[in-house]
Design a protein around this motif. Sequence first.
Motif, mmCIF file in Angstrom:
data_model
loop_
_atom_site.group_PDB
_atom_site.id
_atom_site.type_symbol
_atom_site.label_atom_id
_atom_site.label_comp_id
_atom_site.label_asym_id
_atom_site.label_seq_id
_atom_site.Cartn_x
_atom_site.Cartn_y
_atom_site.Cartn_z
ATOM 1 N N ARG A 100 37.077 38.640 38.722
ATOM 2 C CA ARG A 100 35.417 38.415 39.229
ATOM 3 C C ARG A 100 35.067 39.818 39.668
ATOM 4 O O ARG A 100 35.898 40.728 39.743
ATOM 5 C CB ARG A 100 35.533 37.613 40.593
ATOM 6 N N SER A 179 32.360 40.083 35.831
ATOM 7 C CA SER A 179 33.177 38.885 35.686
ATOM 8 C C SER A 179 33.545 38.946 34.481
ATOM 9 O O SER A 179 32.762 39.128 33.469
ATOM 10 C CB SER A 179 32.834 37.954 36.318
ATOM 11 N N ASP A 204 32.951 39.678 29.100
ATOM 12 C CA ASP A 204 32.475 38.515 29.508
ATOM 13 C C ASP A 204 32.305 37.580 28.434
ATOM 14 O O ASP A 204 31.338 37.591 27.591
ATOM 15 C CB ASP A 204 31.173 38.836 30.223
#
Length: 375
Positions: A100, A179, A204
Amino acid sequence: MRLQTPARPAYAAVLTGLLFTGLLALSACSKGNGDAEAKAKEEKKGPDAVPVEVARASRRAVAASYTGTAPLDARAEAQVIAKVSGVALSVLVEEGQHVRAGQTLVRLDADRATLQAAQAAAQLRKLEANFARSQEMAKQKLISANDHDQLRYDLENARAAYKAANLELVYANVTAPISGIVASRSIKTGNFVQINTPIIRIVDVSRLEAVLNVPERELATLKPGLPVQLTVDALPGKVFTGAVDRVAPVVDSGSGTFRVICAFEGGGTLQPGMFGRIRIDYDQRADALVVPRVALLEDESEPAVFVVRGDKSARVPVKLGYTDGEWAEVRSGVKQGEQVVIAGKTALRDGTVVQVIGAGAPKVAAAEKTEAKKN
């Protein structure tokens, strides 16, 4: 007077010669009659029929589409760098792990940064006390304005140094800027890390994009929101759906193309770097008259097909509409239900006698054969 008769051997030879000559004449007559009959049968039979396969013109839904190829890219990607130098005390993530934004990835040795932060804090407290006394003395006019201003500048400088020292302390914990999935990791626990050195790569994969360079003639047809179908070589047989996310309407003067960005949901089997085949449908017709694309004559200047009418082929010019996969829409020239030649058309001319074989062959011939066997 007594007559003399010819010798018997000579008489027999003459008779034999006459008989042989007659037989030759009869044989010649018989042969001539046979050739004439065979020729007459051949003329009556006519030319041999050309075997062909056919398909009927039918109605189905077709779509107008643009197709292209492009690799899949992640919408966001980050190279994580170390903002301070130090020994990696612990590396907290592995390749393939989901992280994250803000999560600590690596902890560096922070002893030096801790000491510097403590020194900056002590210097700040000292200058705050000096400046407080300076303010009291300034009220009583016991200190010059220049000395008072110098103390204020020193205090502001100490505050900045304190913030910088604490920032160095924060940088000892390397965190994720976005993230995503850890795609690569170039350090291990115990390695010395140089400042501004990439150590981890994060991708991502929640959303993937494919960029198409489209010819300018499609500028008026391709718009954001159009449905997109995607197939990839790595996953044969699977079709993924997406949409046109955005269109860059500026045409490149060198290539004559503009950029169309298609977006797909990630996080599943689709991965960045896969090579995709993309189809964008921009119009549809629910009830179009179509023929197989293989029926089109490729060597003709204008679109045409061979239609079987009776037992002969007829070359028919057609006006084409949309092309959808193995089907071609016919706007005029062919009627629904007519048989168009899909195999054997290279040997045909207008008016060639044909014999339909395969799945499109008429059932009348089979019925005639059955009746002949009964008789």
